[in-house]
Design a protein around this motif. Structure first.
Motif, short mmCIF file in Angstrom:
data_model
loop_
_atom_site.label_atom_id
_atom_site.label_comp_id
_atom_site.label_asym_id
_atom_site.label_seq_id
_atom_site.Cartn_x
_atom_site.Cartn_y
_atom_site.Cartn_z
N SER A 1 0.82 -1.22 0.00
CA SER A 1 0.00 0.00 0.00
C SER A 1 0.85 1.26 0.00
N THR A 2 2.12 1.15 0.33
CA THR A 2 3.02 2.31 0.33
C THR A 2 3.74 2.48 -1.01
N ASP A 3 3.38 1.64 -2.01
CA ASP A 3 4.03 1.73 -3.31
C ASP A 3 3.21 2.54 -4.32
N TYR A 4 2.03 3.02 -3.95
CA TYR A 4 1.18 3.75 -4.90
C TYR A 4 0.21 4.63 -4.11
N GLY A 5 -0.47 5.50 -4.87
CA GLY A 5 -1.56 6.32 -4.34
C GLY A 5 -1.20 7.10 -3.09
N GLU A 6 -2.10 7.03 -2.08
CA GLU A 6 -1.93 7.80 -0.85
C GLU A 6 -0.98 7.12 0.15
N ARG A 7 -0.49 5.93 -0.20
CA ARG A 7 0.46 5.19 0.62
C ARG A 7 -0.04 5.02 2.06
N GLN A 8 -1.19 4.39 2.13
CA GLN A 8 -1.83 4.16 3.43
C GLN A 8 -1.10 3.06 4.22
N THR A 9 -1.24 3.12 5.54
CA THR A 9 -0.64 2.11 6.42
C THR A 9 -1.66 1.69 7.46
N TYR A 10 -1.38 0.56 8.10
CA TYR A 10 -2.22 0.09 9.20
C TYR A 10 -1.32 -0.09 10.41
N GLN A 11 -1.56 0.77 11.42
CA GLN A 11 -0.75 0.75 12.64
C GLN A 11 0.75 0.85 12.30
N GLY A 12 1.04 1.70 11.32
CA GLY A 12 2.42 1.94 10.92
C GLY A 12 2.99 0.89 9.99
N GLN A 13 2.17 -0.07 9.59
CA GLN A 13 2.65 -1.14 8.70
C GLN A 13 2.05 -0.98 7.31
N ALA A 14 2.84 -1.29 6.31
CA ALA A 14 2.31 -1.32 4.95
C ALA A 14 1.42 -2.55 4.79
N MET A 15 0.35 -2.41 4.01
CA MET A 15 -0.56 -3.52 3.77
C MET A 15 -0.23 -4.16 2.43
N TRP A 16 -0.48 -5.48 2.34
CA TRP A 16 -0.33 -6.17 1.06
C TRP A 16 -1.69 -6.16 0.36
N VAL A 17 -1.70 -5.55 -0.83
CA VAL A 17 -2.95 -5.37 -1.57
C VAL A 17 -2.93 -6.28 -2.79
N VAL A 18 -4.03 -7.04 -2.97
CA VAL A 18 -4.11 -7.99 -4.09
C VAL A 18 -5.08 -7.43 -5.14
N PHE A 19 -4.60 -7.38 -6.39
CA PHE A 19 -5.43 -6.88 -7.50
C PHE A 19 -5.59 -7.96 -8.55
N SER A 20 -6.74 -7.84 -9.28
CA SER A 20 -6.96 -8.68 -10.46
C SER A 20 -6.98 -7.75 -11.68
N ASP A 21 -6.15 -8.10 -12.67
CA ASP A 21 -6.05 -7.29 -13.89
C ASP A 21 -6.66 -8.09 -15.03
#
Length: 268
Positions: A213-233
């Motif tokens: 989640s810190t690699d694109y957009g608003e770079r959101q975190t959860y409790q200071g941790q980056a989240m792993w986001v899964v996309f389907s293209d």
């Protein structure tokens, strides 16, 4: 006669031991003959020889004492020899009667042979680094980061396009609509990896991409941790097209469906 006056009844002279004249005992008084005249005119009194004038070793008294001492030394020597022979322990090496034995050990020098020196080749033990055993969550974190790095390498191709977001979690996230393998709603790194593997295994979902989640957009975190986001293209052309696709591939409606599949267009 030595000139000693005999007593009445003597047969032998008391001083020299010679037999008196005629072998008869002398009776009465005895008058010795007058001394002969000294032709030189000097009269000397004849001194009878004394038995002690002979050498000491020729005297009978000393001869008797010497013979006794010699006999005593001989007896003591024989007794000492016999006592030593009786106390000596029999040798364990003694052979049988009539058998000739010898206890002389013959020393023989062994010939010296020099052993050739052989140098052992030096082999250095290779250093083996030991990696501490990782826990399930630690290993899962490494695996998810590897997938995110791979997704980031091709992120330029999907930035600005419509994608279907299928999951967005970090360790400790609680999802009231989904459960882990052990029935919990709180996800750890190992639970997140299991969900990503399950989505990747579905062939109907198309190409799966994992980003942090810190690699694109608003770079959101959860409790200071980056989240792993899964996309389907799947080459979606619009938001509406993504929503229709989500209804076809996931169950539920409303918030439950949006928790499982929702349209997203990530930006760099």
């Amino acid at each position: 006669m030595c000139g000693t006056a005999p007593r009445d009844g003597d047969r032998l002279c008391r001083l020299c031991g010679e037999e008196l004249a005629g072998g008869q005992a002398v009776t009465g008084s005895f008058t010795p003959p007058p001394p002969a005249a000294d032709p030189a005119g000097t009269a000397e009194t004849d001194v009878p020889p004394s038995p002690w004038s002979r050498p000491w070793y020729a005297q009978r008294q000393f001869q008797a004492v010497g013979a006794g001492l010699l006999l005593l030394v001989l007896v003591l020597s024989i007794g000492l020899t016999l006592s030593r022979g009786g106390d000596a322990a029999p040798s364990s090496d003694a052979g049988a009667v009539g058998e000739h034995t010898t206890t002389d050990d013959v020393w023989t020098e062994e010939p010296y042979t020099e052993e050739p020196y052989t140098e052992e080749p030096y082999t250095e033990d290779p250093y083996t680094a030991t990696t501490p055993e990782l826990s399930a969550d630690e290993q899962a974190t490494l695996d998810l980061d590897a997938l995110a790095d791979e997704g980031l390498s091709g992120a330029d191709e999907v930035y600005g396009t419509w994608l279907a977001q299928l999951s967005s979690k970090a360790p400790g996230v609680q999802d009231e609509y989904q459960t882990t393998a052990d029935g919990s709603h709180v996800f750890g790194a190992a639970d997140i990896r299991a969900q990503v593997q399950e989505l990747s295994a579905r062939s109907d979902l198309g190409r799966i991409i994992v980003l942090r989640s810190t690699d694109y957009g608003e770079r959101q975190t959860y409790q200071g941790q980056a989240m792993w986001v899964v996309f389907s293209d799947n080459g979606f052309g619009s938001k509406k097209e993504v929503r229709a696709w989500c209804r076809e591939h996931f169950d539920g409606t409303g918030a439950e469906l949006e928790n499982a599949c929702i349209p997203r267009r990530p930006s760099p």
